[in-house]
Design an enzyme around this catalytic site. Structure first.
Site, PDB file in Angstrom:
ATOM      1  N   SER A 119     -35.777   7.359 -17.768  1.00  0.00           N
ATOM      2  CA  SER A 119     -34.482   7.445 -17.092  1.00  0.00           C
ATOM      3  C   SER A 119     -33.985   6.066 -16.715  1.00  0.00           C
ATOM      4  O   SER A 119     -32.807   5.887 -16.446  1.00  0.00           O
ATOM      5  CB  SER A 119     -34.616   8.222 -15.789  1.00  0.00           C
ATOM      6  OG  SER A 119     -35.407   9.333 -15.937  1.00  0.00           O
ATOM      7  N   HIS A 140     -32.682   9.504 -24.388  1.00  0.00           N
ATOM      8  CA  HIS A 140     -32.622   9.978 -23.007  1.00  0.00           C
ATOM      9  C   HIS A 140     -31.891  11.316 -22.931  1.00  0.00           C
ATOM     10  O   HIS A 140     -30.685  11.398 -23.157  1.00  0.00           O
ATOM     11  CB  HIS A 140     -31.916   8.923 -22.133  1.00  0.00           C
ATOM     12  CG  HIS A 140     -31.919   9.275 -20.684  1.00  0.00           C
ATOM     13  ND1 HIS A 140     -30.904   8.956 -19.835  1.00  0.00           N
ATOM     14  CD2 HIS A 140     -32.822   9.956 -19.927  1.00  0.00           C
ATOM     15  CE1 HIS A 140     -31.174   9.413 -18.622  1.00  0.00           C
ATOM     16  NE2 HIS A 140     -32.333  10.025 -18.660  1.00  0.00           N
ATOM     17  N   GLU A 152     -28.495  10.206 -24.795  1.00  0.00           N
ATOM     18  CA  GLU A 152     -28.227   8.764 -24.858  1.00  0.00           C
ATOM     19  C   GLU A 152     -29.218   8.149 -25.846  1.00  0.00           C
ATOM     20  O   GLU A 152     -30.435   8.355 -25.720  1.00  0.00           O
ATOM     21  CB  GLU A 152     -28.411   8.114 -23.477  1.00  0.00           C
ATOM     22  CG  GLU A 152     -27.267   8.395 -22.517  1.00  0.00           C
ATOM     23  CD  GLU A 152     -27.461   7.720 -21.156  1.00  0.00           C
ATOM     24  OE1 GLU A 152     -26.491   7.161 -20.642  1.00  0.00           O
ATOM     25  OE2 GLU A 152     -28.572   7.770 -20.592  1.00  0.00           O
ATOM     26  N   ASN A 190     -27.216   7.364 -15.709  1.00  0.00           N
ATOM     27  CA  ASN A 190     -27.912   7.139 -14.430  1.00  0.00           C
ATOM     28  C   ASN A 190     -27.384   5.911 -13.684  1.00  0.00           C
ATOM     29  O   ASN A 190     -27.463   5.849 -12.460  1.00  0.00           O
ATOM     30  CB  ASN A 190     -29.423   7.023 -14.645  1.00  0.00           C
ATOM     31  CG  ASN A 190     -30.053   8.386 -14.829  1.00  0.00           C
ATOM     32  OD1 ASN A 190     -29.466   9.396 -14.441  1.00  0.00           O
ATOM     33  ND2 ASN A 190     -31.227   8.429 -15.414  1.00  0.00           N
TER      34      ASN A 190
HETATM   35  N1  3HC Z   1     -33.457  26.095 -19.353  1.00  0.00           N
HETATM   36  C1  3HC Z   1     -32.761  26.742 -20.276  1.00  0.00           C
HETATM   37  N2  3HC Z   1     -31.560  27.301 -20.057  1.00  0.00           N
HETATM   38  C2  3HC Z   1     -31.068  27.183 -18.830  1.00  0.00           C
HETATM   39  C3  3HC Z   1     -31.751  26.514 -17.790  1.00  0.00           C
HETATM   40  C4  3HC Z   1     -32.999  25.961 -18.105  1.00  0.00           C
HETATM   41  N3  3HC Z   1     -33.719  25.298 -17.209  1.00  0.00           N
HETATM   42  N4  3HC Z   1     -30.989  26.555 -16.682  1.00  0.00           N
HETATM   43  C5  3HC Z   1     -29.869  27.225 -17.004  1.00  0.00           C
HETATM   44  N5  3HC Z   1     -29.918  27.592 -18.299  1.00  0.00           N
HETATM   45  C6  3HC Z   1     -28.914  28.312 -19.039  1.00  0.00           C
HETATM   46  C7  3HC Z   1     -28.780  29.719 -18.533  1.00  0.00           C
HETATM   47  O1  3HC Z   1     -29.703  30.579 -19.171  1.00  0.00           O
HETATM   48  C8  3HC Z   1     -27.342  30.050 -18.879  1.00  0.00           C
HETATM   49  O2  3HC Z   1     -27.285  30.368 -20.271  1.00  0.00           O
HETATM   50  P1  3HC Z   1     -26.179  31.383 -20.832  1.00  0.00           P
HETATM   51  O3  3HC Z   1     -24.843  30.759 -20.533  1.00  0.00           O
HETATM   52  O4  3HC Z   1     -26.506  31.405 -22.280  1.00  0.00           O
HETATM   53  O5  3HC Z   1     -26.398  32.662 -20.114  1.00  0.00           O
HETATM   54  C9  3HC Z   1     -26.620  28.711 -18.715  1.00  0.00           C
HETATM   55  O6  3HC Z   1     -27.638  27.705 -18.783  1.00  0.00           O
HETATM   56  C10 3HC Z   1     -25.925  28.625 -17.373  1.00  0.00           C
HETATM   57  O7  3HC Z   1     -26.902  28.844 -16.362  1.00  0.00           O
HETATM   58  P2  3HC Z   1     -26.669  29.701 -15.059  1.00  0.00           P
HETATM   59  O8  3HC Z   1     -25.603  30.716 -15.317  1.00  0.00           O
HETATM   60  O9  3HC Z   1     -27.991  30.164 -14.569  1.00  0.00           O
HETATM   61  O10 3HC Z   1     -26.220  28.652 -13.969  1.00  0.00           O
HETATM   62  P3  3HC Z   1     -25.052  27.624 -13.971  1.00  0.00           P
HETATM   63  O11 3HC Z   1     -23.845  28.123 -14.661  1.00  0.00           O
HETATM   64  O12 3HC Z   1     -24.982  27.202 -12.554  1.00  0.00           O
HETATM   65  O13 3HC Z   1     -25.617  26.401 -14.826  1.00  0.00           O
HETATM   66  C11 3HC Z   1     -26.700  24.337 -14.934  1.00  0.00           C
HETATM   67  C12 3HC Z   1     -26.828  25.784 -14.526  1.00  0.00           C
HETATM   68  C13 3HC Z   1     -26.467  24.238 -16.446  1.00  0.00           C
HETATM   69  C14 3HC Z   1     -28.007  23.654 -14.593  1.00  0.00           C
HETATM   70  C15 3HC Z   1     -25.475  23.713 -14.164  1.00  0.00           C
HETATM   71  O14 3HC Z   1     -25.615  23.948 -12.788  1.00  0.00           O
HETATM   72  C16 3HC Z   1     -25.309  22.235 -14.393  1.00  0.00           C
HETATM   73  O15 3HC Z   1     -24.774  21.803 -15.396  1.00  0.00           O
HETATM   74  N6  3HC Z   1     -25.767  21.426 -13.418  1.00  0.00           N
HETATM   75  C17 3HC Z   1     -25.710  19.978 -13.509  1.00  0.00           C
HETATM   76  C18 3HC Z   1     -26.927  19.502 -14.240  1.00  0.00           C
HETATM   77  C19 3HC Z   1     -26.926  18.013 -14.427  1.00  0.00           C
HETATM   78  O16 3HC Z   1     -26.060  17.287 -13.974  1.00  0.00           O
HETATM   79  N7  3HC Z   1     -27.969  17.534 -15.124  1.00  0.00           N
HETATM   80  C20 3HC Z   1     -28.146  16.128 -15.333  1.00  0.00           C
HETATM   81  C21 3HC Z   1     -29.076  15.598 -14.296  1.00  0.00           C
HETATM   82  S1  3HC Z   1     -29.369  13.881 -14.472  1.00  0.00           S
HETATM   83  C22 3HC Z   1     -30.588  13.782 -15.609  1.00  0.00           C
HETATM   84  O17 3HC Z   1     -31.131  14.743 -16.087  1.00  0.00           O
HETATM   85  C23 3HC Z   1     -31.001  12.422 -16.011  1.00  0.00           C
HETATM   86  C24 3HC Z   1     -32.388  12.096 -15.549  1.00  0.00           C
HETATM   87  O18 3HC Z   1     -32.770  10.900 -16.167  1.00  0.00           O
HETATM   88  C25 3HC Z   1     -32.483  11.910 -14.063  1.00  0.00           C
END
Ligand code: 3HC
Length: 294
Positions: A119, A140, A152, A190
């Protein structure tokens, strides 16, 4: 070179997702963990996601079985020897990653590509301890890797053109949107997202709003899918703390430093969603905001 077999190092928060999407892309995947418990936990998460996709009618039962069948869990680096691409997703700690690459490099065939899902750490530092810096790049992924569209692709100084192209091609095979990023600390996302989450913690500490109100504010006021404190819990507070340390060292700017609350939560072992507690308590049906500053 055609990719047929991928090695994934680490089956945790990111590693299990990377393993799943690579298997879904049709590649054989060997995933390595340090102990059986961690390995079983990661594989269990993949099986749960596949079962959920079948339940929802998004995946055929036979296809789910085939995807699971392409995944080989292991505790042994030797099983990675004939992989075409090895992606590391182990703990965000440079010494640990360097020690791991020093062990893996002599085992894996010389024409394989290596990638780090770091990250925040320098891709070049990791490439330098291998005998193949020109075949080494940053890939990434974002959490959850199964869902987030971005990859990325990070080029270090010695990364060959062919390797950077392979990174873009891997992204395309996985159905990801790719962006090319320079090998600076935090790359693109990030670099912007981490100070935002840290600043939300400082706003909380300064009494600008409660944990819930800060999150609700950014969801309802800026259409973010998660508020910044929920997102911090989701990323993992220990991971975020490590990233902050790397970035404050690199940029020397106070906004990248760990707020007191983050430091305290991590010291207490409250790493967010993965440990069951952080800015929220995850032990019940729905997360409940705690008041970690008090
Ligand atoms: N694995 C697989 N599928 C998943 C999942 C997981 N862990 N979490 C959610 N999903 C799927 C669900 O099954 C659902 O699929 P469907 O549309 O086919 O039914 C879909 O994603 C939407 O999930 P939910 O309806 O349960 O919930 P949300 O609509 O709230 O979405 C989320 C969940 C996609 C996690 C959304 O809240 C989101 O986009 N959050 C922001 C995440 C983000 O910003 N991530 C980046 C973080 S920074 C990073 O990773 C970098 C690192 O270096 C720090």
């Amino acid at each position: 070179m055609e990719i047929a077999k991928v090695g994934v190092l680490g089956c945790g928060l990111m590693g299990h997702g990377i393993t799943q999407i690579c298997a879904q892309a049709g590649w054989d995947v060997v995933v390595r963990e340090v102990d059986q418990e961690k390995l079983d936990k990661g594989i269990g998460k993949i099986e749960k996601q596949l079962a959920r996709a079948v339940e929802k009618g998004k995946l055929d039962h036979n296809d789910a079985d085939a995807i699971r069948g392409r995944i080989t869990p292991t505790l042994d680096y030797a099983d990675l020897s004939d992989c075409d691409l090895v992606i590391e997703a182990i703990t965000e700690d440079l010494d640990g990653k360097l020690a791991m690459w020093r062990e893996v490099d002599p085992i894996v065939k010389p024409d394989a590509y290596f990638a780090t899902n770091t990250s925040s750490l320098a891709v070049a530092d990791q490439a330098a301890v291998t005998g193949r810096p020109e075949r080494f790049l940053g890939l990434h992924f974002f959490n959850p890797a199964q869902v987030m569209p971005l990859l990325e692709v990070v080029r270090a100084d010695e990364t060959a053109d062919e390797t950077a192209e392979l990174g873009l091609a891997v992204g395309a095979e996985l159905g990801k949107t790719t962006v090319a990023a320079r090998d600076n600390r935090g790359f693109i996302v990030n670099r912007l997202l981490v100070p935002y989450m840290l600043d939300a913690m400082r706003a909380y500490e300064q009494g600008v709003g409660s944990v819930e109100d800060i999150d609700t504010g950014m969801m309802a006021g800026a259409s973010h899918p998660m508020g910044p404190l929920t997102l911090a819990d989701f990323v993992g507070l220990d991971t975020l703390a490590s990233i902050a340390d790397v970035m404050v060292d690199a940029y020397g700017e106070e906004r990248f430093s760990q707020p007191e609350t983050l430091r305290r939560l991590v010291e207490a072992g409250d790493y967010g969603r993965k440990s069951g507690r952080g800015f929220y308590d995850y032990s019940g049906e729905t997360p409940v905001a705690v008041d970690p500053a008090r």
